[in-house]
Scaffold this active site. Structure first.
Site, PDB file in Angstrom:
ATOM      1  N   GLY A  34       5.484  -0.987   7.385  1.00 31.64           N
ATOM      2  CA  GLY A  34       4.398  -0.153   6.760  1.00 31.64           C
ATOM      3  C   GLY A  34       3.229  -0.951   6.628  1.00 31.64           C
ATOM      4  O   GLY A  34       3.118  -2.180   6.644  1.00 31.64           O
ATOM      5  N   SER A  35       1.879  -0.385   6.192  1.00 34.37           N
ATOM      6  CA  SER A  35       0.695  -1.012   5.945  1.00 34.37           C
ATOM      7  C   SER A  35       0.560  -2.030   4.873  1.00 34.37           C
ATOM      8  O   SER A  35       0.010  -2.932   4.997  1.00 34.37           O
ATOM      9  CB  SER A  35      -0.599   0.034   5.989  1.00 34.37           C
ATOM     10  OG  SER A  35      -0.093   0.738   4.714  1.00 34.37           O
ATOM     11  N   THR A  36       1.357  -1.985   3.779  1.00 31.21           N
ATOM     12  CA  THR A  36       1.250  -2.526   2.553  1.00 31.21           C
ATOM     13  C   THR A  36       2.124  -3.902   2.901  1.00 31.21           C
ATOM     14  O   THR A  36       1.888  -5.087   2.742  1.00 31.21           O
ATOM     15  CB  THR A  36       1.778  -1.835   1.359  1.00 31.21           C
ATOM     16  OG1 THR A  36       1.337  -0.496   1.471  1.00 31.21           O
ATOM     17  CG2 THR A  36       1.454  -2.673  -0.001  1.00 31.21           C
ATOM     18  N   GLY A 103      10.681   5.700   4.091  1.00 30.08           N
ATOM     19  CA  GLY A 103      10.875   6.157   5.660  1.00 30.08           C
ATOM     20  C   GLY A 103       9.433   7.147   6.222  1.00 30.08           C
ATOM     21  O   GLY A 103       9.490   7.611   7.091  1.00 30.08           O
ATOM     22  N   GLY A 104       8.576   6.913   5.196  1.00 26.43           N
ATOM     23  CA  GLY A 104       6.877   7.534   6.126  1.00 26.43           C
ATOM     24  C   GLY A 104       6.998   6.849   7.082  1.00 26.43           C
ATOM     25  O   GLY A 104       6.271   7.339   8.173  1.00 26.43           O
ATOM     26  N   GLY A 105       7.277   5.563   7.469  1.00 23.97           N
ATOM     27  CA  GLY A 105       7.036   4.975   8.765  1.00 23.97           C
ATOM     28  C   GLY A 105       8.240   5.077   9.671  1.00 23.97           C
ATOM     29  O   GLY A 105       8.141   4.332  10.902  1.00 23.97           O
ATOM     30  N   GLU A 111      15.650  -0.442   6.826  1.00 22.55           N
ATOM     31  CA  GLU A 111      14.956  -0.824   5.652  1.00 22.55           C
ATOM     32  C   GLU A 111      16.103  -0.722   4.428  1.00 22.55           C
ATOM     33  O   GLU A 111      16.110  -1.521   3.599  1.00 22.55           O
ATOM     34  CB  GLU A 111      13.960  -0.006   5.216  1.00 22.55           C
ATOM     35  CG  GLU A 111      12.536  -0.144   5.879  1.00 22.55           C
ATOM     36  CD  GLU A 111      11.531   1.069   5.773  1.00 22.55           C
ATOM     37  OE1 GLU A 111      10.340   0.445   5.958  1.00 22.55           O
ATOM     38  OE2 GLU A 111      11.646   1.967   5.298  1.00 22.55           O
TER      39      GLU A 111
HETATM   40  C1  5RP Z   1       8.576   2.878   6.407  1.00 16.99           C
HETATM   41  C2  5RP Z   1       8.357   2.820   4.978  1.00 16.99           C
HETATM   42  C3  5RP Z   1       7.090   2.458   4.228  1.00 16.99           C
HETATM   43  O1  5RP Z   1       7.275   1.265   3.605  1.00 16.99           O
HETATM   44  C4  5RP Z   1       6.241   3.520   3.675  1.00 16.99           C
HETATM   45  O2  5RP Z   1       5.959   4.455   4.461  1.00 16.99           O
HETATM   46  C5  5RP Z   1       4.804   2.917   2.689  1.00 16.99           C
HETATM   47  O3  5RP Z   1       4.016   2.616   3.843  1.00 16.99           O
HETATM   48  P1  5RP Z   1       2.471   2.262   3.348  1.00 16.99           P
HETATM   49  O4  5RP Z   1       2.643   0.911   2.828  1.00 16.99           O
HETATM   50  O5  5RP Z   1       1.831   2.061   5.142  1.00 16.99           O
HETATM   51  O6  5RP Z   1       2.224   3.364   2.569  1.00 16.99           O
HETATM   52  O7  5RP Z   1       9.175   3.308   4.254  1.00 16.99           O
HETATM   53  O8  5RP Z   1       9.588   3.414   6.793  1.00 16.99           O
END
Ligand code: 5RP
Length: 262
Positions: A34-36, A103-105, A111
């Site tokens: 993810g971006s963070t 799981g947004g990504g 993970e």
């Molecule tokens: C990927 C994830 C990410 O950690 C989650 O979506 C947060 O992402 P971001 O830091 O871009 O907001 O779970 O599967």
């Protein structure tokens, strides 16, 4: 140069920068997605390059593996590493008990396996991820493609008896075709709006044939590092019950701030 970062990127960066303080020489470290988490991988790359930090990473997605290779963080497979000292990853939501939606990504399966195989999981986030009750963010479920519509129907039927506000779900798409995870599966996003009993929901969902894993991380996360756009961070440790506040110096070096990947 600091002004080049948007407040949200600065929040993510300072969370990552503080979280890598937990990483010590010789550690085996799970690298989130993810971006963070991408900021965290870049920070580790800088420590490897400039400070001679010796670590072994295990990536939670092909995206993160590519980024780690780009910035010089050595990686091995989880089977080679066997057990990790710590995993640092992002989250879509965290609550007061540091239970998470992830799981947004689309990388929730790897993970969860990696975080569970770690002595400690640290989440890097900004304040927008904090919730009183999980569920506003659609809950990702990783599904086997075979019979996915039947699995979807079974999930929605099962939700009738559970403490949630919504029951609709949608197959995650990548333009016109289903989004495919690194493990070759589909993602179903559940629009539950409010999850009354996350532990029960997680257990019940994983009993449904066709479900590989769900994005609820219950009792897995130990620490959340919350970054803010003004460069301050809050570190909450659920095991110690401590909350610390710090200010992070943002010195934008050329290496760290080019081609920000997510
Ligand atoms: C990927 C994830 C990410 O950690 C989650 O979506 C947060 O992402 P971001 O830091 O871009 O907001 O779970 O599967």
């Amino acid at each position: 140069m600091t002004s080049n970062l948007s407040p949200i990127d600065k929040a993510k960066f300072v969370a990552a920068k503080r979280a890598v303080d937990y990483v010590e020489d010789g550690m085996k470290v799970g690298l989130g997605t993810g971006s963070t988490a991408a900021w965290m991988v870049k920070c580790l790359g800088e420590m490897v390059r400039d400070e001679g930090l010796k670590i072994t990473g295990v990536a939670t997605s092909s995206r993160t593996a590519d980024l780690a290779a780009q910035v010089g963080v050595p990686t091995v497979t989880l089977d080679q590493a066997k057990w990790l000292d710590l995993t640092i990853d992002g989250a879509d939501e965290y609550d007061a008990n540091l239970n998470l939606i992830k799981g947004g990504g689309g990388a929730l399966l790897m993970e969860k396996i990696v975080a569970t195989a770690s002595d400690q999981m640290i989440v890097v986030a900004d304040l927008s991820k904090q919730v009183d009750t999980l569920g506003a963010f659609p809950l990702p479920i990783e599904l086997i493609p075979f019979g996915w519509q039947t699995t979807k129907a079974l999930i929605e039927e099962t939700l009738v008896n559970l403490d949630v506000l919504g029951r609709s779900s949608g197959l995650r798409m990548n333009n016109d075709t289903p989004f495919i995870t690194d493990e070759g599966n589909y993602i179903l996003d559940l629009h539950l709006r409010r999850i009354g009993n996350a532990r029960q929901l997680s257990l019940v969902l994983n009993q449904i044939p066709g479900v590989v894993e769900n994005g609820l991380f219950i009792d897995i996360c130990d620490v959340v590092v919350i970054g803010n756009g003004d460069g301050s961070v809050e570190v909450r440790d659920i095991n110690n019950g401590t909350v610390e506040h710090e200010q992070i110096d943002v010195v934008e070096t050329d290496n760290l701030f080019v081609d920000i990947a997510d």
